[in-house]
Motif scaffolding. Structure first.
Motif, PDB file in Angstrom:
ATOM      1  N   GLY A  31       1.715  41.727  34.762  1.00  0.00           N
ATOM      2  CA  GLY A  31       0.739  40.706  34.584  1.00  0.00           C
ATOM      3  C   GLY A  31      -0.563  40.548  35.127  1.00  0.00           C
ATOM      4  N   THR A  32      -1.020  41.391  35.932  1.00  0.00           N
ATOM      5  CA  THR A  32      -2.359  41.488  36.551  1.00  0.00           C
ATOM      6  C   THR A  32      -2.661  42.932  36.466  1.00  0.00           C
ATOM      7  N   PRO A  33      -4.124  43.355  36.440  1.00  0.00           N
ATOM      8  CA  PRO A  33      -4.650  44.502  36.336  1.00  0.00           C
ATOM      9  C   PRO A  33      -4.104  45.159  37.869  1.00  0.00           C
ATOM     10  N   VAL A  45     -12.855  40.221  27.832  1.00  0.00           N
ATOM     11  CA  VAL A  45     -12.846  40.457  29.375  1.00  0.00           C
ATOM     12  C   VAL A  45     -13.958  41.579  29.742  1.00  0.00           C
ATOM     13  N   THR A  46     -14.666  41.046  30.844  1.00  0.00           N
ATOM     14  CA  THR A  46     -15.717  41.934  31.424  1.00  0.00           C
ATOM     15  C   THR A  46     -15.080  42.888  32.660  1.00  0.00           C
ATOM     16  N   TYR A  51     -14.086  44.782  38.580  1.00  0.00           N
ATOM     17  CA  TYR A  51     -12.795  44.620  38.165  1.00  0.00           C
ATOM     18  C   TYR A  51     -12.108  45.927  38.515  1.00  0.00           C
ATOM     19  N   LEU A  52     -12.798  46.977  38.209  1.00  0.00           N
ATOM     20  CA  LEU A  52     -12.129  48.457  38.519  1.00  0.00           C
ATOM     21  C   LEU A  52     -11.649  48.516  39.970  1.00  0.00           C
ATOM     22  N   ASN A  70     -19.467  46.995  25.027  1.00  0.00           N
ATOM     23  CA  ASN A  70     -20.508  46.447  25.601  1.00  0.00           C
ATOM     24  C   ASN A  70     -19.911  45.559  26.884  1.00  0.00           C
ATOM     25  N   ASN A  71     -18.525  45.202  26.770  1.00  0.00           N
ATOM     26  CA  ASN A  71     -17.802  44.486  27.827  1.00  0.00           C
ATOM     27  C   ASN A  71     -17.362  45.432  28.911  1.00  0.00           C
ATOM     28  N   ILE A  72     -17.650  46.640  28.907  1.00  0.00           N
ATOM     29  CA  ILE A  72     -17.373  47.559  29.952  1.00  0.00           C
ATOM     30  C   ILE A  72     -18.471  48.296  30.605  1.00  0.00           C
ATOM     31  N   ASP A  73     -18.342  48.511  31.952  1.00  0.00           N
ATOM     32  CA  ASP A  73     -19.388  49.081  32.765  1.00  0.00           C
ATOM     33  C   ASP A  73     -18.940  50.727  32.586  1.00  0.00           C
TER      34      ASP A  73
END
Length: 297
Positions: A31-33, A45-46, A51-52, A70-73
């Motif tokens: 349920g979560t990253p 989602v950014t 986040y990582l 573009n939402n991912i670094d």
């Protein structure tokens, strides 16, 4: 008996049933990253460094449920040796079709006519009533000569238009001056943010229209609203927005705008195919120990 531990995968939002079943056959969905080995991320989602970091050092792959990333670094993902994959090719036709839909709806005043009928305005057939323009004979400037841009050009040509492709290094300012329709198909990055701003809108013909099915921030939305209100250009068809899902309030009352809620890839078969590409990317990294063909890092 030894039990193999299945990789843990977090899916950021619900996916089509077929994709969900394919994921559950090979992975444990969480349920979560946090603690996940793989993530299926939506473009809403950014996925940045924070986040990582929160996901943890065990994370090995992020499968983005979109062609744009573009939402991912990406730099942060590379530093952490996290593979990022996207969903190319399978949404090319659907997105190109929507670009043509916006062009035709705008030129033939379909949205305007729909609103007119729903208001129960009095009308009768007349040779001068709600006249529009044909796509045939128009010069369609395709900004971005990738897969979707080329397919949009092919479809426009089938309607009798003259497509002109503009890629990196081409003189966009000069090409804008000659176009009857400008259709945007570039990824969003530092070099394409507000690619179409107030200055470039003023370069366009007053009879020209702008179509955007790429990413909202490629266009300065406030500048576009002003240009449409002042008659700098004749119209716009938008499927994406700078602050999505919010839409610039100044656009909403304009009759010369067709708006759709990010429907570029929104057919069931396309969305399933996109999801299966995500599954394949997860399988490649987590089960087969290889880099997927659709990796972007």
């Amino acid at each position: 008996m030894m039990h193999l531990v299945r990789p843990r995968v977090h899916v950021s939002e619900p996916v089509p049933r077929e994709v969900d079943e394919a994921l559950r056959r090979e992975f444990d969905l969480v349920g979560t990253p946090q603690g996940a080995d793989g993530i299926v991320s939506m473009l809403t989602v950014t996925v940045d460094d924070a986040y990582l970091e929160a996901a943890g050092p065990q994370l090995r792959v992020v499968a983005n449920y979109a062609v744009g990333v573009n939402n991912i670094d990406l730099a942060a993902a590379r530093r952490r040796e996290v593979v990022v994959a996207n969903t190319p090719d399978v949404l090319t036709g659907a997105t190109a079709e929507l670009a043509l839909t916006l062009m035709l709806s705008l030129l033939r005043r379909v949205g305007e006519g729909d609103r007119f009928v729903r208001r129960r305005e009095p009308w009768r057939f007349s040779l001068e009533f709600m006249l529009g323009r044909r796509l045939a004979g128009a010069t369609v400037l395709i900004v971005g000569a990738g897969r979707i841009g080329r397919e949009t050009a092919r479809l426009a040509e089938a309607f009798g238009a003259r497509p002109v492709l503009a890629g990196r290094g081409d003189d966009l300012d000069s090409l804008l001056r000659e176009a009857d329709i400008v259709s945007l198909h570039v990824p969003l990055g530092d070099d394409t943010r507000h690619l179409v701003d107030a200055r470039r809108l003023r370069l366009m013909k007053p009879t020209a229209v702008l179509i955007n099915t790429s990413r909202g921030a490629v266009v300065d939305e406030e500048a576009l609203a002003a240009a449409l209100h002042e008659g700098v250009i004749a119209g716009a068809g938008l499927d994406v927005y700078e602050h999505e899902p919010e839409v610039c309030e100044k656009l909403l009352p304009l009759k010369n705008v067709v708006l759709s809620p990010h429907l570029g890839s929104a057919t069931r078969d396309t969305r399933i195919a996109m999801g299966m590409l995500c599954v394949e990317a997860l399988r490649a990294v987590l089960l087969e120990g290889r880099t997927p063909a659709n990796a972007v890092t």
